[in-house]
Design an enzyme around this catalytic site. Structure first.
Site, mmCIF file in Angstrom:
data_model
loop_
_atom_site.group_PDB
_atom_site.id
_atom_site.type_symbol
_atom_site.label_atom_id
_atom_site.label_comp_id
_atom_site.label_asym_id
_atom_site.label_seq_id
_atom_site.Cartn_x
_atom_site.Cartn_y
_atom_site.Cartn_z
ATOM 1 N N GLU A 111 0.837 -1.190 0.000
ATOM 2 C CA GLU A 111 0.000 0.000 0.000
ATOM 3 C C GLU A 111 0.875 1.244 0.000
ATOM 4 O OE1 GLU A 111 -2.297 -0.437 3.598
ATOM 5 O OE2 GLU A 111 -2.808 -2.520 3.115
ATOM 6 N N LYS A 113 2.414 4.527 1.250
ATOM 7 C CA LYS A 113 2.497 5.066 2.611
ATOM 8 C C LYS A 113 2.139 6.547 2.547
ATOM 9 C CE LYS A 113 5.440 5.198 6.689
ATOM 10 N NZ LYS A 113 5.211 6.602 6.986
ATOM 11 N N CYS A 426 24.920 26.494 32.403
ATOM 12 C CA CYS A 426 24.988 27.084 31.059
ATOM 13 C C CYS A 426 23.572 27.395 30.577
ATOM 14 C CB CYS A 426 25.657 26.109 30.102
ATOM 15 S SG CYS A 426 25.564 26.615 28.376
HETATM 16 S S1 IVH Z 1 -0.332 0.458 8.787
HETATM 17 C C1 IVH Z 1 0.720 -1.622 12.613
HETATM 18 N N1 IVH Z 1 -0.713 1.423 6.371
HETATM 19 O O1 IVH Z 1 2.763 5.124 8.604
HETATM 20 C C2 IVH Z 1 0.734 -0.903 11.347
HETATM 21 N N2 IVH Z 1 0.348 2.818 7.974
HETATM 22 O O2 IVH Z 1 5.137 4.341 10.622
HETATM 23 C C3 IVH Z 1 0.084 0.415 11.419
HETATM 24 N N3 IVH Z 1 0.880 5.059 7.167
HETATM 25 O O3 IVH Z 1 1.649 5.799 11.825
HETATM 26 C C4 IVH Z 1 0.226 1.258 10.239
HETATM 27 N N4 IVH Z 1 0.073 4.793 5.129
HETATM 28 O O4 IVH Z 1 0.502 7.023 9.936
HETATM 29 C C5 IVH Z 1 -0.214 1.662 7.595
HETATM 30 N N5 IVH Z 1 -1.160 2.133 4.212
HETATM 31 C C6 IVH Z 1 -0.670 2.374 5.428
HETATM 32 C C7 IVH Z 1 -0.100 3.621 5.784
HETATM 33 C C8 IVH Z 1 0.408 3.797 7.082
HETATM 34 C C9 IVH Z 1 0.659 5.641 5.976
HETATM 35 C C10 IVH Z 1 1.544 5.723 8.322
HETATM 36 C C11 IVH Z 1 0.766 5.702 9.593
HETATM 37 C C12 IVH Z 1 1.678 5.098 10.625
HETATM 38 C C13 IVH Z 1 3.008 5.190 9.977
HETATM 39 C C14 IVH Z 1 3.855 4.011 10.376
#
Ligand code: IVH
Length: 660
Positions: A111, A113, A426
């Site tokens: 997916e 990000k 400081c």
């Molecule tokens: S899954 C346990 N899916 O990435 C897994 N996160 O560092 C939970 N994010 O805080 C996250 N797109 O804000 C997931 N398709 C996606 C995502 C996603 C963006 C962000 C989310 C999370 C961070 C993880």
């Protein structure tokens, strides 16, 4: 028509158009027609307040402002993802998964990000009941009123069943919406936002939800708080999210081989400039929920998923000069002052050079053209200097021999590359310690920001953290930009901060190596400051998650006359921080448990029971495992446990042992 009939008709019509708009991306009506329906509904609800319901589409216009956000506790916690940066990293991740699962057939949900702000939505009986920001993962801010204004968040799930579910996803701006909003703000003479991500986080954290309603935010769903029993895979769950009325990312796909994942990444990199929103990588998650359970979690992130981050953006600019900053711990950091340059959507004017060794290795000098890199939230850094055409260069940089702020002595501890100012009074150190004390992850004192900390220290009003608790009203209001209202609010915040739990108090002290997670582990164990102050190194090492280096650092902190006096001062200022019992039982404390086979209760539940009884649950049998709990058809794990002489317990026995 009777008002209640008309309200109900309008409500279902508007819901239908919302769904069309956000999931189908088409609309049978114009924006003006939509607004007319909404206005009529608003009018009817105002005339007949008894007919207004919480999940009415009119909640989207916002409600009365709050004076502060209350806290939401995330159950289960909102985890983060481990990062990977290359094909090699991915292949290592993949082979670890394959070997632990002991299967050939694998599926990953890949997916985009999304680069926004994550949000957790609680639905009770299919109605949006609560929305919380991530915060520290366990405790976030309740932004329900604001979430209701976001049109792609369903206020009610599209189903006849009463569904209870926690849906997690990302709030962000579509680039078009962001651009249009900034144009409008410019016209209206308002300040514009630097980038979509910051604008998102600012918009979501408005106390007045009518302001959020004016910001065209979007939401895309991608996860659940737990694995609903009815679903076996992410693919199925994403489909259900769409059916409930959520927007899901259309670039999501399922891959079955490592090669497919790699080519999906390459494709996404190519598509990135043309996507309608900002993304900063690709998330790879095991598709099967039962496989996820087998692979398990680390403390902050699942081991069954990874974020494959895009390369950081790099830009060139002129290095005006190198300054040296003094941090909270006294550490001296060379910082590059730069000709302003846009990198990854923000204007960068400073970048870290880490330490003297780095400056020399990169051979950067004032006047050079340098390459600057910025990745997400990470502090921008100077990557390298580009050779000048004329060959003429500035002086080689050298670290100062005295502290640039207090002129005090500077030392370089054995075996360290960093230099430290060792003067506890400081000003730079006090200022930074105070900022850290007040920061969100520590005591969370609203209104005590960087500027005010600087003013207080510069004016000589504050020489230690505890001093802010002895300030009086007259002193405070005498400061520039400090009105009566602001001062009153600050006093209330300071008063409130005294009630913080030990874990936050510890984070605020800024003991080297003791961040949020370690603070929580330590606080849970020792419960109060007295017990912690008296703890020996061995007792500290015995705490799960605390290693010898951190234990020594804590001991030194409490043994050092200067730092321990600072703690005493805080106690005199009225602090007596404690940590509440987390309600953990002790029947299985010290046990390291592995589950195998098909259980009669959901595996997640079994794990929770075990952890609640004080055990640690892991996925693989090792020499450390103390108990194997077996369900139906236990296989290779049972054999391995027998070989290692691990105690084997049936599911029934296990459930009996935790049932009281
Ligand atoms: S899954 C346990 N899916 O990435 C897994 N996160 O560092 C939970 N994010 O805080 C996250 N797109 O804000 C997931 N398709 C996606 C995502 C996603 C963006 C962000 C989310 C999370 C961070 C993880």
């Amino acid at each position: 028509m009777k008002p209640h009939r008309e309200i109900s008709n309008l409500t279902s019509l508007i819901r239908k158009y919302n769904r069309q708009y956000y999931t189908g991306n088409t609309s049978d009506i114009t924006d003006a027609e939509y607004d007319a329906l909404m206005n009529r509904l608003l009018f009817l609800e105002r005339e007949n307040p008894e007919l207004h319901s919480d999940d009415s589409p009119t909640a989207r216009v916002g409600s009365a402002p709050l004076s502060s956000f209350s806290a939401v506790i995330h159950d289960p916690p909102m985890l983060s993802l481990s990062n990977i940066f290359s094909k090699e990293d991915f292949l290592a991740f993949h082979s670890r998964i394959v070997s632990e699962l002991d299967i050939d057939q694998i599926g990953y949900s890949v997916e985009p990000k999304l680069d926004g702000v994550s949000l957790s939505l609680v639905y009770e009986n299919s109605v949006l009941a609560r929305a919380g920001t991530r915060g520290d993962g366990v405790r976030g801010e309740d932004v329900t009123d604001n979430a209701r204004t976001i049109r792609s968040i369903p206020l009610r799930l599209n189903t006849d069943q009463p569904v209870n579910v926690v849906v997690r996803g990302e709030v962000f701006f579509m680039l078009e919406d962001f651009k249009r909003m900034n144009e409008k703000r410019l016209e209206a003479g308002d300040s514009t936002f630097a980038n979509p991500r910051n604008a998102t986080s600012g918009s979501l954290r408005q106390l007045d939800s009518t302001l959020t309603a004016g910001r065209p935010l979007s939401f895309i769903a991608y996860a659940s708080g737990y694995y609903p029993d009815d679903f076996k895979t992410q693919e199925e769950f994403l489909k259900q999210l769409a059916d409930w009325g959520f927007a899901v990312n259309r670039e999501n796909q399922t891959c079955h081989t490592a090669g497919q994942v790699i080519s999906a990444y390459d494709t996404l990199v190519k598509m990135r400039p043309d996507l309608p929103m900002e993304i900063d990588g690709m998330v790879i998650k095991l598709n099967s929920f039962s496989q996820r359970e087998e692979i398990g979690f680390l403390s902050r992130a699942p081991r069954w998923a990874a974020a494959w981050k895009f390369h950081a953006e790099e830009m060139s600019t002129t290095l005006i000069g190198i300054e040296v900053q003094v941090g909270r711990t006294g550490r001296l950091t060379p910082v590059a002052r730069l000709e302003p340059v846009q990198v990854g959507g923000v204007v960068v004017t400073n970048a870290t050079l880490h330490n003297q060794e780095e400056v020399i290795r990169k051979d950067v000098r004032a006047g050079d053209i340098v390459l600057v890199r910025r990745a997400g939230d990470v502090i921008p850094e100077v990557v390298t200097s580009l050779p000048p055409e004329d060959g003429i260069r500035g002086k080689v940089f050298e670290m100062p021999e005295k502290c640039p702020v207090c002129n005090g002595p500077v030392v370089q501890p054995e075996g360290e590359v960093n230099l430290y100012c060792i003067n506890p009074s400081c000003e730079a150190r006090i200022r930074r310690s105070l900022e850290h004390w007040a920061s969100r992850k520590a005591l969370d004192i609203e209104g005590l920001g960087k500027k005010l900390c600087e003013q207080l220290v510069d004016a000589g009003m504050v020489n230690s953290i505890a001093d802010i608790y002895t300030l009086n009203y007259h002193e405070l209001t005498a400061l520039e930009r400090m009105g009566e209202l602001k001062a009153t609010k600050l006093f209330a915040e300071l008063e409130k901060s005294r009630g913080n739990p030990l874990s936050r108090f510890l984070t605020g002290l800024g003991i080297p190596g003791v961040g949020e997670v370690a603070s929580r582990d330590i606080a849970t164990e020792f419960k109060n400051l007295g017990a912690l102050g008296n703890a020996s190194e061995d007792e500290l090492i015995a705490v799960r998650g605390i290693g010898p280096v951190t234990a020594l650092s804590i001991r030194r902190f409490f043994a050092n006359p200067v730092t321990s006096a600072a703690v005493d001062q805080l106690v005199k200022a009225g602090f007596n921080p404690t940590e509440e019992d987390t309600g953990k039982g002790t029947t299985l404390s010290g046990e390291i448990i592995v589950f195998t086979g098909t259980l009669t209760v959901p595996r997640q539940e079994a794990k929770q029971l075990a952890t609640a009884a004080g055990a640690k649950v892991t996925s693989a049998i090792t020499g450390k495992t103390t108990i194997l709990v077996t369900g139906e058809n236990a296989g290779s794990k049972l054999k391995k446990a027998e070989k290692l002489g691990v105690r084997i317990v049936s599911e029934e026995e296990f459930l009996n042992s935790v049932s009281h």
